[in-house]
Enzyme design. Structure first.
Site, PDB file in Angstrom:
ATOM      1  N   SER A 151       0.821  -1.209   0.000  1.00  0.00           N
ATOM      2  CA  SER A 151       0.000   0.000   0.000  1.00  0.00           C
ATOM      3  C   SER A 151       0.858   1.264   0.000  1.00  0.00           C
ATOM      4  O   SER A 151       1.718   1.449  -0.855  1.00  0.00           O
ATOM      5  CB  SER A 151      -0.964  -0.049   1.191  1.00  0.00           C
ATOM      6  OG  SER A 151      -2.068   0.798   0.997  1.00  0.00           O
ATOM      7  N   ASP A 187      -5.034  -4.125  -3.407  1.00  0.00           N
ATOM      8  CA  ASP A 187      -4.169  -3.725  -2.294  1.00  0.00           C
ATOM      9  C   ASP A 187      -4.098  -4.837  -1.243  1.00  0.00           C
ATOM     10  O   ASP A 187      -5.110  -5.264  -0.702  1.00  0.00           O
ATOM     11  CB  ASP A 187      -4.760  -2.455  -1.674  1.00  0.00           C
ATOM     12  CG  ASP A 187      -3.837  -1.778  -0.668  1.00  0.00           C
ATOM     13  OD1 ASP A 187      -3.148  -2.492   0.074  1.00  0.00           O
ATOM     14  OD2 ASP A 187      -3.842  -0.537  -0.617  1.00  0.00           O
TER      15      ASP A 187
END
Length: 579
Positions: A119, A439
Protein backbone atom coordinates in the site's frame (compact mmCIF):
# COMPACT_ATOMS: atom_id res chain seq x y z
CA UNK A 1 -42.95 -5.17 -9.64
CA UNK A 2 -40.90 -7.64 -11.65
CA UNK A 3 -38.31 -9.23 -9.38
CA UNK A 4 -35.14 -7.18 -9.59
CA UNK A 5 -33.07 -10.34 -9.33
CA UNK A 6 -34.82 -11.84 -12.35
CA UNK A 7 -34.41 -8.64 -14.32
CA UNK A 8 -30.78 -8.44 -13.29
CA UNK A 9 -30.13 -12.01 -14.47
CA UNK A 10 -32.02 -11.55 -17.74
CA UNK A 11 -30.41 -8.23 -18.49
CA UNK A 12 -26.92 -9.42 -17.63
CA UNK A 13 -27.17 -11.84 -20.53
CA UNK A 14 -27.55 -8.85 -22.82
CA UNK A 15 -24.31 -7.29 -21.63
CA UNK A 16 -22.28 -8.03 -24.74
CA UNK A 17 -19.45 -5.72 -23.82
CA UNK A 18 -18.06 -5.70 -20.30
CA UNK A 19 -16.58 -2.52 -18.86
CA UNK A 20 -13.09 -3.87 -18.72
CA UNK A 21 -12.81 -5.68 -22.10
CA UNK A 22 -12.61 -3.75 -25.34
CA UNK A 23 -13.00 -5.54 -28.67
CA UNK A 24 -9.80 -6.58 -30.39
CA UNK A 25 -8.57 -8.98 -33.02
CA UNK A 26 -5.26 -10.74 -33.28
CA UNK A 27 -2.81 -9.16 -35.69
CA UNK A 28 -0.48 -11.11 -37.96
CA UNK A 29 2.42 -10.26 -35.65
CA UNK A 30 0.76 -11.84 -32.58
CA UNK A 31 2.31 -15.07 -31.38
CA UNK A 32 -0.16 -17.95 -31.03
CA UNK A 33 1.16 -20.90 -29.05
CA UNK A 34 -0.67 -24.20 -29.27
CA UNK A 35 -0.17 -26.75 -26.51
CA UNK A 36 3.08 -28.58 -27.09
CA UNK A 37 4.45 -26.15 -29.70
CA UNK A 38 6.14 -23.76 -27.21
CA UNK A 39 7.85 -24.24 -23.89
CA UNK A 40 6.16 -22.70 -20.87
CA UNK A 41 6.99 -19.09 -20.08
CA UNK A 42 5.72 -19.56 -16.53
CA UNK A 43 8.19 -20.68 -13.87
CA UNK A 44 6.74 -23.15 -11.38
CA UNK A 45 8.78 -24.06 -8.33
CA UNK A 46 9.85 -23.09 -4.83
CA UNK A 47 13.12 -21.41 -5.70
CA UNK A 48 14.45 -17.95 -6.39
CA UNK A 49 15.05 -16.90 -9.97
CA UNK A 50 18.63 -16.71 -11.15
CA UNK A 51 18.73 -12.91 -11.26
CA UNK A 52 17.57 -12.56 -7.67
CA UNK A 53 20.11 -15.15 -6.49
CA UNK A 54 22.90 -13.25 -8.21
CA UNK A 55 21.69 -9.94 -6.80
CA UNK A 56 21.54 -11.33 -3.26
CA UNK A 57 25.03 -12.81 -3.55
CA UNK A 58 26.38 -9.37 -4.45
CA UNK A 59 24.28 -7.60 -1.83
CA UNK A 60 25.51 -9.95 0.90
CA UNK A 61 29.03 -8.66 0.34
CA UNK A 62 27.77 -5.13 1.04
CA UNK A 63 25.99 -6.37 4.17
CA UNK A 64 29.14 -8.12 5.36
CA UNK A 65 31.24 -4.99 4.93
CA UNK A 66 28.63 -2.82 6.64
CA UNK A 67 28.35 -5.11 9.66
CA UNK A 68 32.13 -5.22 9.97
CA UNK A 69 32.17 -1.41 10.10
CA UNK A 70 29.54 -1.58 12.85
CA UNK A 71 31.66 -4.00 14.89
CA UNK A 72 29.91 -7.25 13.91
CA UNK A 73 32.29 -9.36 11.83
CA UNK A 74 30.66 -12.27 10.01
CA UNK A 75 32.76 -14.76 8.08
CA UNK A 76 30.72 -17.86 7.31
CA UNK A 77 27.13 -16.63 7.04
CA UNK A 78 25.74 -13.15 6.56
CA UNK A 79 22.45 -12.53 8.41
CA UNK A 80 19.57 -12.01 6.01
CA UNK A 81 17.60 -8.94 7.08
CA UNK A 82 14.30 -7.89 5.56
CA UNK A 83 12.74 -4.47 6.14
CA UNK A 84 8.95 -4.24 5.86
CA UNK A 85 6.88 -1.10 5.26
CA UNK A 86 3.20 -1.38 6.12
CA UNK A 87 0.25 0.39 4.54
CA UNK A 88 -1.20 3.67 5.72
CA UNK A 89 -1.56 6.02 2.75
CA UNK A 90 0.69 9.07 2.68
CA UNK A 91 1.49 8.51 6.37
CA UNK A 92 3.14 5.23 5.37
CA UNK A 93 4.91 6.82 2.41
CA UNK A 94 6.50 9.50 4.58
CA UNK A 95 6.97 7.16 7.52
CA UNK A 96 9.06 4.79 5.42
CA UNK A 97 11.08 7.65 3.95
CA UNK A 98 11.85 9.04 7.40
CA UNK A 99 12.71 5.58 8.74
CA UNK A 100 15.11 4.91 5.88
CA UNK A 101 16.79 8.21 6.66
CA UNK A 102 17.27 6.89 10.21
CA UNK A 103 18.76 3.64 8.88
CA UNK A 104 21.15 5.65 6.74
CA UNK A 105 22.18 7.86 9.65
CA UNK A 106 22.92 4.86 11.88
CA UNK A 107 24.85 3.00 9.17
CA UNK A 108 22.29 0.18 9.16
CA UNK A 109 20.79 0.74 5.71
CA UNK A 110 23.50 -1.29 4.00
CA UNK A 111 22.70 -4.20 6.30
CA UNK A 112 19.24 -4.60 4.75
CA UNK A 113 18.92 -7.32 2.11
CA UNK A 114 15.24 -6.92 1.16
CA UNK A 115 12.86 -3.95 1.23
CA UNK A 116 9.25 -5.05 0.89
CA UNK A 117 6.17 -2.83 0.96
CA UNK A 118 2.42 -2.81 0.86
CA UNK A 119 0.00 0.00 0.00
CA UNK A 120 1.32 3.46 0.96
CA UNK A 121 4.87 2.21 1.57
CA UNK A 122 5.08 1.21 -2.08
CA UNK A 123 4.53 4.87 -3.02
CA UNK A 124 7.76 5.66 -1.20
CA UNK A 125 9.55 2.70 -2.80
CA UNK A 126 8.45 3.74 -6.29
CA UNK A 127 9.90 7.21 -5.71
CA UNK A 128 13.17 5.89 -4.30
CA UNK A 129 13.85 3.37 -7.05
CA UNK A 130 13.54 6.06 -9.72
CA UNK A 131 17.17 6.79 -8.86
CA UNK A 132 19.93 4.29 -9.44
CA UNK A 133 21.64 3.36 -6.18
CA UNK A 134 19.43 5.74 -4.22
CA UNK A 135 20.77 4.54 -0.86
CA UNK A 136 24.19 6.02 -1.66
CA UNK A 137 22.67 9.50 -2.07
CA UNK A 138 19.60 9.36 0.15
CA UNK A 139 19.87 12.96 1.32
CA UNK A 140 19.44 14.38 -2.17
CA UNK A 141 16.86 11.76 -3.20
CA UNK A 142 14.79 12.43 -0.08
CA UNK A 143 14.90 16.17 -0.66
CA UNK A 144 13.75 15.71 -4.25
CA UNK A 145 10.80 13.60 -3.11
CA UNK A 146 9.82 16.07 -0.37
CA UNK A 147 9.92 19.04 -2.72
CA UNK A 148 7.72 17.18 -5.18
CA UNK A 149 5.18 16.33 -2.47
CA UNK A 150 5.09 19.95 -1.37
CA UNK A 151 4.74 21.13 -4.96
CA UNK A 152 1.83 21.55 -7.39
CA UNK A 153 -0.60 18.83 -8.41
CA UNK A 154 -0.52 17.09 -11.77
CA UNK A 155 -2.27 19.26 -14.37
CA UNK A 156 -5.68 18.45 -15.82
CA UNK A 157 -4.28 17.98 -19.33
CA UNK A 158 -1.71 15.46 -18.06
CA UNK A 159 -4.43 13.62 -16.12
CA UNK A 160 -6.72 13.43 -19.12
CA UNK A 161 -3.94 12.31 -21.48
CA UNK A 162 -2.79 9.58 -19.12
CA UNK A 163 -6.25 8.14 -18.58
CA UNK A 164 -6.81 8.19 -22.34
CA UNK A 165 -3.57 6.26 -22.81
CA UNK A 166 -4.52 3.66 -20.20
CA UNK A 167 -7.92 3.18 -21.83
CA UNK A 168 -6.65 2.73 -25.37
CA UNK A 169 -3.36 0.88 -24.97
CA UNK A 170 -4.62 -2.40 -23.45
CA UNK A 171 -7.53 -4.80 -23.51
CA UNK A 172 -8.51 -4.67 -19.84
CA UNK A 173 -9.55 -1.45 -18.14
CA UNK A 174 -10.51 -1.20 -14.47
CA UNK A 175 -10.82 1.14 -11.51
CA UNK A 176 -7.10 0.70 -10.87
CA UNK A 177 -6.46 2.83 -13.97
CA UNK A 178 -8.92 5.45 -12.74
CA UNK A 179 -7.55 5.42 -9.19
CA UNK A 180 -3.99 5.79 -10.49
CA UNK A 181 -4.74 8.89 -12.51
CA UNK A 182 -7.33 10.64 -10.34
CA UNK A 183 -6.19 9.72 -6.81
CA UNK A 184 -2.62 8.40 -6.64
CA UNK A 185 -1.32 11.37 -8.62
CA UNK A 186 -2.91 13.71 -6.05
CA UNK A 187 -0.68 12.14 -3.39
CA UNK A 188 2.59 11.48 -5.25
CA UNK A 189 2.29 14.63 -7.46
CA UNK A 190 3.65 12.96 -10.61
CA UNK A 191 2.91 10.52 -13.42
CA UNK A 192 5.73 7.97 -13.40
CA UNK A 193 5.65 6.04 -16.68
CA UNK A 194 8.80 4.04 -16.05
CA UNK A 195 8.44 0.29 -15.50
CA UNK A 196 9.81 -1.87 -12.73
CA UNK A 197 11.76 -4.04 -15.19
CA UNK A 198 13.77 -0.93 -16.07
CA UNK A 199 15.23 -1.15 -12.56
CA UNK A 200 17.15 -4.31 -13.47
CA UNK A 201 20.84 -3.65 -12.95
CA UNK A 202 20.33 -0.03 -11.84
CA UNK A 203 19.96 -0.50 -8.08
CA UNK A 204 22.85 -2.79 -7.27
CA UNK A 205 23.71 -0.86 -4.10
CA UNK A 206 20.15 -0.83 -2.76
CA UNK A 207 18.05 -3.47 -0.98
CA UNK A 208 16.14 -5.84 -3.28
CA UNK A 209 12.62 -4.35 -3.72
CA UNK A 210 9.39 -6.37 -3.44
CA UNK A 211 5.99 -4.80 -4.16
CA UNK A 212 3.01 -6.81 -2.91
CA UNK A 213 -0.68 -7.19 -3.81
CA UNK A 214 -3.30 -9.92 -3.34
CA UNK A 215 -5.54 -12.01 -5.57
CA UNK A 216 -9.07 -10.75 -4.92
CA UNK A 217 -10.89 -14.05 -5.55
CA UNK A 218 -8.50 -16.05 -3.36
CA UNK A 219 -9.02 -13.51 -0.58
CA UNK A 220 -12.80 -13.63 -0.86
CA UNK A 221 -13.01 -17.43 -0.99
CA UNK A 222 -10.27 -17.82 1.65
CA UNK A 223 -8.66 -20.44 -0.54
CA UNK A 224 -5.13 -21.21 -1.64
CA UNK A 225 -2.49 -18.51 -2.03
CA UNK A 226 -3.71 -14.88 -2.29
CA UNK A 227 -0.21 -13.39 -1.87
CA UNK A 228 1.27 -11.89 -5.04
CA UNK A 229 4.69 -10.25 -5.28
CA UNK A 230 6.19 -8.05 -7.98
CA UNK A 231 9.95 -7.55 -8.26
CA UNK A 232 12.20 -6.10 -10.99
CA UNK A 233 12.46 -9.62 -12.43
CA UNK A 234 9.29 -11.59 -11.77
CA UNK A 235 5.66 -11.37 -10.69
CA UNK A 236 3.67 -14.22 -9.21
CA UNK A 237 2.24 -16.11 -6.29
CA UNK A 238 4.63 -16.15 -3.33
CA UNK A 239 3.57 -19.38 -1.60
CA UNK A 240 2.35 -21.33 -4.63
CA UNK A 241 5.63 -20.68 -6.42
CA UNK A 242 4.26 -19.64 -9.83
CA UNK A 243 5.99 -16.74 -11.57
CA UNK A 244 6.23 -14.97 -14.90
CA UNK A 245 8.72 -12.43 -16.23
CA UNK A 246 7.57 -9.09 -14.77
CA UNK A 247 7.46 -7.45 -18.20
CA UNK A 248 4.82 -10.02 -19.20
CA UNK A 249 2.66 -9.63 -16.12
CA UNK A 250 -0.75 -8.81 -17.58
CA UNK A 251 -0.09 -10.22 -21.05
CA UNK A 252 -2.50 -12.85 -22.35
CA UNK A 253 -1.45 -16.44 -21.65
CA UNK A 254 -2.81 -19.88 -22.23
CA UNK A 255 -1.29 -23.19 -21.16
CA UNK A 256 1.84 -21.41 -19.97
CA UNK A 257 2.55 -19.59 -23.24
CA UNK A 258 2.06 -15.95 -24.08
CA UNK A 259 -0.44 -15.48 -26.91
CA UNK A 260 -0.83 -11.68 -26.92
CA UNK A 261 1.34 -8.88 -25.60
CA UNK A 262 0.00 -6.23 -23.28
CA UNK A 263 1.98 -3.15 -22.19
CA UNK A 264 4.05 -3.67 -19.07
CA UNK A 265 2.48 -1.91 -16.09
CA UNK A 266 4.17 1.39 -15.36
CA UNK A 267 5.08 2.64 -11.91
CA UNK A 268 2.01 4.86 -11.59
CA UNK A 269 -0.27 1.90 -12.24
CA UNK A 270 1.80 -0.29 -9.89
CA UNK A 271 1.37 2.27 -7.10
CA UNK A 272 -2.38 2.20 -7.72
CA UNK A 273 -2.47 -1.60 -7.80
CA UNK A 274 -0.61 -1.73 -4.49
CA UNK A 275 -2.23 1.30 -2.89
CA UNK A 276 -5.99 1.38 -3.36
CA UNK A 277 -7.26 0.29 0.08
CA UNK A 278 -8.43 3.86 0.71
CA UNK A 279 -11.07 3.51 -1.99
CA UNK A 280 -14.78 3.35 -1.28
CA UNK A 281 -17.70 3.89 -3.63
CA UNK A 282 -18.45 7.39 -2.43
CA UNK A 283 -14.96 8.84 -2.83
CA UNK A 284 -14.62 7.11 -6.20
CA UNK A 285 -17.89 8.62 -7.46
CA UNK A 286 -16.88 12.05 -6.09
CA UNK A 287 -13.58 11.87 -8.00
CA UNK A 288 -15.41 10.80 -11.16
CA UNK A 289 -17.90 13.64 -10.72
CA UNK A 290 -15.05 16.16 -10.66
CA UNK A 291 -13.40 14.48 -13.64
CA UNK A 292 -16.60 14.49 -15.72
CA UNK A 293 -17.28 18.12 -14.76
CA UNK A 294 -13.86 19.19 -16.03
CA UNK A 295 -14.22 17.00 -19.09
CA UNK A 296 -17.51 18.48 -20.24
CA UNK A 297 -16.73 22.07 -19.23
CA UNK A 298 -13.69 21.87 -21.51
CA UNK A 299 -15.54 20.13 -24.30
CA UNK A 300 -14.06 22.21 -27.12
CA UNK A 301 -10.61 21.16 -25.94
CA UNK A 302 -11.29 17.56 -24.88
CA UNK A 303 -13.72 16.57 -27.64
CA UNK A 304 -11.82 18.11 -30.52
CA UNK A 305 -11.74 14.75 -32.34
CA UNK A 306 -15.53 14.75 -32.78
CA UNK A 307 -16.46 18.39 -32.25
CA UNK A 308 -17.06 19.08 -35.96
CA UNK A 309 -18.79 15.78 -36.65
CA UNK A 310 -21.34 15.51 -33.85
CA UNK A 311 -24.07 18.08 -33.07
CA UNK A 312 -23.16 20.15 -30.02
CA UNK A 313 -26.59 19.46 -28.53
CA UNK A 314 -25.94 15.69 -28.58
CA UNK A 315 -22.63 16.17 -26.76
CA UNK A 316 -24.28 18.40 -24.17
CA UNK A 317 -27.16 15.97 -23.62
CA UNK A 318 -24.88 12.93 -23.33
CA UNK A 319 -22.63 14.78 -20.89
CA UNK A 320 -25.58 15.84 -18.74
CA UNK A 321 -26.94 12.27 -18.62
CA UNK A 322 -23.59 11.05 -17.34
CA UNK A 323 -23.39 13.82 -14.74
CA UNK A 324 -26.93 12.97 -13.60
CA UNK A 325 -26.05 9.27 -13.46
CA UNK A 326 -23.06 9.96 -11.21
CA UNK A 327 -25.17 12.19 -8.96
CA UNK A 328 -27.86 9.51 -8.79
CA UNK A 329 -25.29 6.97 -7.61
CA UNK A 330 -24.02 9.37 -4.94
CA UNK A 331 -27.54 10.07 -3.68
CA UNK A 332 -28.23 6.33 -3.53
CA UNK A 333 -25.15 5.82 -1.35
CA UNK A 334 -26.37 8.60 0.94
CA UNK A 335 -29.81 7.01 1.21
CA UNK A 336 -31.60 9.88 -0.52
CA UNK A 337 -34.45 9.88 -3.03
CA UNK A 338 -33.41 9.55 -6.68
CA UNK A 339 -36.79 9.32 -8.43
CA UNK A 340 -36.51 12.74 -10.10
CA UNK A 341 -33.10 11.96 -11.58
CA UNK A 342 -34.36 8.54 -12.66
CA UNK A 343 -37.16 10.16 -14.68
CA UNK A 344 -34.89 12.88 -16.07
CA UNK A 345 -32.32 10.37 -17.32
CA UNK A 346 -34.98 8.21 -18.96
CA UNK A 347 -36.49 11.22 -20.73
CA UNK A 348 -33.16 12.58 -21.96
CA UNK A 349 -32.02 9.16 -23.10
CA UNK A 350 -35.18 8.71 -25.14
CA UNK A 351 -34.76 12.16 -26.70
CA UNK A 352 -31.09 11.55 -27.45
CA UNK A 353 -31.91 8.40 -29.41
CA UNK A 354 -34.75 10.03 -31.28
CA UNK A 355 -37.23 7.73 -29.58
CA UNK A 356 -35.49 4.62 -30.87
CA UNK A 357 -34.16 3.18 -27.61
CA UNK A 358 -35.30 3.10 -24.03
CA UNK A 359 -34.17 1.47 -20.82
CA UNK A 360 -35.03 -2.19 -20.41
CA UNK A 361 -34.91 -1.89 -16.65
CA UNK A 362 -38.33 -1.26 -14.99
CA UNK A 363 -39.51 2.19 -14.02
CA UNK A 364 -41.11 1.09 -10.75
CA UNK A 365 -39.47 2.42 -7.61
CA UNK A 366 -37.47 -0.41 -5.97
CA UNK A 367 -37.91 -1.61 -2.41
CA UNK A 368 -35.40 -0.13 0.01
CA UNK A 369 -33.61 -3.48 0.32
CA UNK A 370 -33.10 -3.59 -3.44
CA UNK A 371 -32.03 0.01 -4.03
CA UNK A 372 -28.34 -0.76 -4.52
CA UNK A 373 -29.07 -3.62 -6.90
CA UNK A 374 -31.46 -1.37 -8.83
CA UNK A 375 -28.83 1.37 -9.06
CA UNK A 376 -26.21 -1.05 -10.29
CA UNK A 377 -28.37 -2.41 -13.08
CA UNK A 378 -29.77 1.02 -13.93
CA UNK A 379 -26.20 2.31 -14.41
CA UNK A 380 -25.25 -0.62 -16.63
CA UNK A 381 -28.44 -0.19 -18.63
CA UNK A 382 -27.95 3.56 -19.15
CA UNK A 383 -24.34 3.08 -20.27
CA UNK A 384 -25.24 0.30 -22.70
CA UNK A 385 -28.07 2.33 -24.21
CA UNK A 386 -25.93 5.45 -24.55
CA UNK A 387 -23.21 3.34 -26.11
CA UNK A 388 -25.51 2.65 -29.04
CA UNK A 389 -26.29 6.32 -29.73
CA UNK A 390 -23.15 8.12 -28.53
CA UNK A 391 -20.31 5.67 -28.95
CA UNK A 392 -17.37 7.96 -29.70
CA UNK A 393 -14.40 8.99 -27.54
CA UNK A 394 -14.36 9.96 -24.69
CA UNK A 395 -17.91 8.85 -23.92
CA UNK A 396 -16.93 5.19 -24.42
CA UNK A 397 -14.37 5.58 -21.64
CA UNK A 398 -16.90 7.34 -19.41
CA UNK A 399 -19.30 4.40 -19.77
CA UNK A 400 -16.49 1.98 -18.96
CA UNK A 401 -15.62 3.95 -15.81
CA UNK A 402 -19.22 3.94 -14.55
CA UNK A 403 -19.59 0.22 -15.26
CA UNK A 404 -16.39 -0.58 -13.41
CA UNK A 405 -17.56 1.29 -10.32
CA UNK A 406 -20.92 -0.48 -10.01
CA UNK A 407 -19.26 -3.85 -10.67
CA UNK A 408 -16.30 -2.89 -8.42
CA UNK A 409 -13.66 -4.16 -10.85
CA UNK A 410 -10.09 -3.55 -9.67
CA UNK A 411 -6.74 -4.66 -11.03
CA UNK A 412 -8.10 -6.90 -13.76
CA UNK A 413 -5.31 -8.61 -15.68
CA UNK A 414 -4.94 -11.61 -17.93
CA UNK A 415 -4.03 -14.71 -15.92
CA UNK A 416 -0.58 -16.07 -16.76
CA UNK A 417 -1.62 -19.46 -15.28
CA UNK A 418 -4.79 -19.81 -17.36
CA UNK A 419 -5.50 -23.37 -18.46
CA UNK A 420 -2.12 -24.68 -17.34
CA UNK A 421 -1.95 -28.42 -16.82
CA UNK A 422 0.31 -28.70 -13.81
CA UNK A 423 -0.66 -30.63 -10.71
CA UNK A 424 1.31 -28.26 -8.50
CA UNK A 425 -1.12 -25.42 -9.25
CA UNK A 426 -4.44 -25.13 -7.40
CA UNK A 427 -7.47 -25.30 -9.70
CA UNK A 428 -8.73 -21.87 -8.64
CA UNK A 429 -5.65 -20.25 -10.18
CA UNK A 430 -5.86 -21.90 -13.61
CA UNK A 431 -9.59 -21.89 -14.41
CA UNK A 432 -10.19 -18.22 -15.28
CA UNK A 433 -8.71 -16.28 -18.16
CA UNK A 434 -8.47 -13.13 -16.04
CA UNK A 435 -7.62 -12.39 -12.41
CA UNK A 436 -8.34 -9.34 -10.26
CA UNK A 437 -5.58 -7.97 -8.01
CA UNK A 438 -5.89 -5.41 -5.22
CA UNK A 439 -4.17 -3.72 -2.29
CA UNK A 440 -2.70 -6.37 0.04
CA UNK A 441 -3.57 -4.15 3.00
CA UNK A 442 -7.18 -5.31 2.60
CA UNK A 443 -6.03 -8.70 3.90
CA UNK A 444 -2.85 -8.00 5.87
CA UNK A 445 -1.40 -4.50 6.16
CA UNK A 446 2.25 -5.57 6.06
CA UNK A 447 4.09 -7.65 3.43
CA UNK A 448 5.24 -10.50 5.69
CA UNK A 449 4.46 -13.29 3.25
CA UNK A 450 6.89 -12.00 0.65
CA UNK A 451 9.82 -12.50 3.06
CA UNK A 452 8.50 -15.64 4.74
CA UNK A 453 9.06 -17.67 1.58
CA UNK A 454 11.27 -20.51 2.77
CA UNK A 455 13.71 -20.04 -0.09
CA UNK A 456 14.50 -16.47 1.02
CA UNK A 457 15.67 -17.84 4.38
CA UNK A 458 15.26 -14.57 6.32
CA UNK A 459 16.89 -14.36 9.76
CA UNK A 460 15.56 -10.98 10.92
CA UNK A 461 12.39 -9.11 9.96
CA UNK A 462 12.19 -5.43 10.88
CA UNK A 463 8.52 -4.45 10.75
CA UNK A 464 7.81 -0.74 10.43
CA UNK A 465 4.15 -0.30 11.30
CA UNK A 466 2.43 2.81 9.96
CA UNK A 467 -1.10 1.41 10.33
CA UNK A 468 -4.11 3.23 11.66
CA UNK A 469 -5.71 1.83 14.83
CA UNK A 470 -4.12 -1.13 16.62
CA UNK A 471 -0.35 -0.86 15.93
CA UNK A 472 0.06 -4.60 16.60
CA UNK A 473 -2.73 -5.93 14.40
CA UNK A 474 -0.44 -6.87 11.51
CA UNK A 475 2.07 -8.82 13.58
CA UNK A 476 -0.69 -10.58 15.55
CA UNK A 477 -2.56 -11.47 12.37
CA UNK A 478 0.50 -12.88 10.59
CA UNK A 479 1.29 -15.00 13.64
CA UNK A 480 -2.19 -16.56 13.39
CA UNK A 481 -1.88 -17.08 9.63
CA UNK A 482 1.51 -18.73 10.01
CA UNK A 483 0.21 -21.03 12.73
CA UNK A 484 -2.63 -22.20 10.44
CA UNK A 485 -0.26 -22.75 7.54
CA UNK A 486 2.62 -24.27 9.54
CA UNK A 487 5.02 -21.47 8.65
CA UNK A 488 7.65 -20.85 11.35
CA UNK A 489 6.92 -17.57 13.15
CA UNK A 490 7.59 -16.46 16.72
CA UNK A 491 4.84 -16.20 19.32
CA UNK A 492 3.43 -12.68 19.60
CA UNK A 493 2.49 -11.47 23.06
CA UNK A 494 1.78 -7.76 23.48
CA UNK A 495 1.69 -6.27 26.99
CA UNK A 496 -1.71 -4.99 28.05
CA UNK A 497 -2.09 -1.26 27.55
CA UNK A 498 0.53 -1.06 24.80
CA UNK A 499 -2.08 -0.96 22.04
CA UNK A 500 -3.09 2.53 23.15
CA UNK A 501 0.35 3.69 24.33
CA UNK A 502 2.95 1.58 22.51
CA UNK A 503 6.69 1.72 23.06
CA UNK A 504 9.07 2.16 20.14
CA UNK A 505 10.72 -1.27 19.99
CA UNK A 506 9.43 -4.84 20.37
CA UNK A 507 11.19 -8.14 19.77
CA UNK A 508 9.38 -11.41 19.09
CA UNK A 509 11.64 -14.48 19.00
CA UNK A 510 12.25 -17.91 20.36
CA UNK A 511 10.41 -20.21 17.94
CA UNK A 512 12.63 -22.86 16.34
CA UNK A 513 13.60 -22.04 12.73
CA UNK A 514 11.52 -18.84 12.83
CA UNK A 515 13.01 -15.44 12.05
CA UNK A 516 13.37 -12.88 14.80
CA UNK A 517 10.80 -10.11 14.36
CA UNK A 518 11.43 -6.53 15.46
CA UNK A 519 8.25 -4.48 15.46
CA UNK A 520 8.34 -0.66 15.51
CA UNK A 521 5.06 1.32 15.76
CA UNK A 522 5.27 4.74 14.10
CA UNK A 523 3.72 6.79 16.92
CA UNK A 524 4.84 5.73 20.39
CA UNK A 525 5.54 6.98 23.89
CA UNK A 526 9.21 7.60 23.11
CA UNK A 527 8.91 9.90 20.09
CA UNK A 528 5.46 11.33 20.93
CA UNK A 529 5.47 11.28 24.73
CA UNK A 530 1.92 11.24 26.10
CA UNK A 531 0.54 12.70 22.86
CA UNK A 532 0.33 9.48 20.83
CA UNK A 533 -3.39 9.90 20.16
CA UNK A 534 -2.89 13.50 19.08
CA UNK A 535 -0.35 12.42 16.49
CA UNK A 536 -2.68 9.70 15.23
CA UNK A 537 -5.51 12.19 14.76
CA UNK A 538 -3.18 14.66 13.05
CA UNK A 539 -2.04 12.10 10.47
CA UNK A 540 -5.08 10.07 9.51
CA UNK A 541 -5.20 7.64 6.61
CA UNK A 542 -8.37 8.95 4.98
CA UNK A 543 -7.43 12.52 4.29
CA UNK A 544 -6.18 14.47 1.31
CA UNK A 545 -2.47 14.82 0.65
CA UNK A 546 -0.66 16.34 3.61
CA UNK A 547 -0.02 20.07 3.75
CA UNK A 548 3.62 21.06 3.43
CA UNK A 549 3.94 21.92 7.13
CA UNK A 550 2.88 18.38 8.13
CA UNK A 551 5.57 16.58 6.15
CA UNK A 552 8.79 17.40 8.03
CA UNK A 553 7.52 16.56 11.55
CA UNK A 554 6.34 13.14 10.36
CA UNK A 555 9.70 12.40 8.75
CA UNK A 556 11.42 13.38 11.99
CA UNK A 557 9.41 11.14 14.33
CA UNK A 558 9.80 8.19 11.94
CA UNK A 559 13.56 8.69 11.79
CA UNK A 560 13.83 8.81 15.60
CA UNK A 561 12.39 5.30 15.80
CA UNK A 562 15.58 4.06 14.16
CA UNK A 563 18.22 6.40 15.57
CA UNK A 564 16.91 5.93 19.11
CA UNK A 565 17.20 2.17 18.74
CA UNK A 566 20.50 1.72 16.94
CA UNK A 567 22.11 -0.24 19.76
CA UNK A 568 19.04 -2.46 20.23
CA UNK A 569 19.02 -3.26 16.51
CA UNK A 570 22.73 -4.12 16.59
CA UNK A 571 22.20 -6.30 19.67
CA UNK A 572 19.53 -8.35 17.90
CA UNK A 573 21.85 -8.82 14.91
CA UNK A 574 24.61 -10.01 17.26
CA UNK A 575 22.23 -12.52 18.85
CA UNK A 576 21.34 -13.87 15.42
CA UNK A 577 25.02 -14.26 14.57
CA UNK A 578 25.60 -16.23 17.77
CA UNK A 579 22.56 -18.40 17.12
Amino acid sequence: MMSLLNVFFRHSLLQNKSCEMKAFKLQESDCICVSGSCSSEVRIGHSLNTEEKEFIARREQTVQESLKTLGIPCQDKVPKIALLGSGGGERAMLGLLGSLDGFKETGLLDCVLYLSGVSGSTWCMASLYQDSDWSTKLDSVREKIIQRLKGPAVSWSETFSKLKKYYHEKDLFSLTDVWAVLIVTSFVKEIDERTISEKQGHNEKDPFPIFTVIDKECKQLKKEDPWVEITPYEAGYSLTGAFVDVSRFGSQFEKGSKIKDQPEVDMLYLQSLCGSALADEQNIWEAIKDFFKNLFQRKEENLVEVWNEIPSSSIDDAGQILMDLVEMNLLTLKGKDTSDLDKTIRTKLLELSGGKTQLIFPVEKPDKSETKLYMKQFTLDVCDNMGVTVSFWPFDMCYAICKCVVQWIWGRKYNCLYNMKDGRLPSILVESEKRDYEDAGLLLNSPYMSVLRQERDIDLIISLDFSDGDPFMTVKDIAKICKRQNIPFPEVIVPSGDIIMPKDFYVFEGYTKAPTVIHIPLFNTVNCGDKVEEWRKKYTTFQLSYRAELIDPLLEVAGKNITNNKEKLLEEIRKIMKR
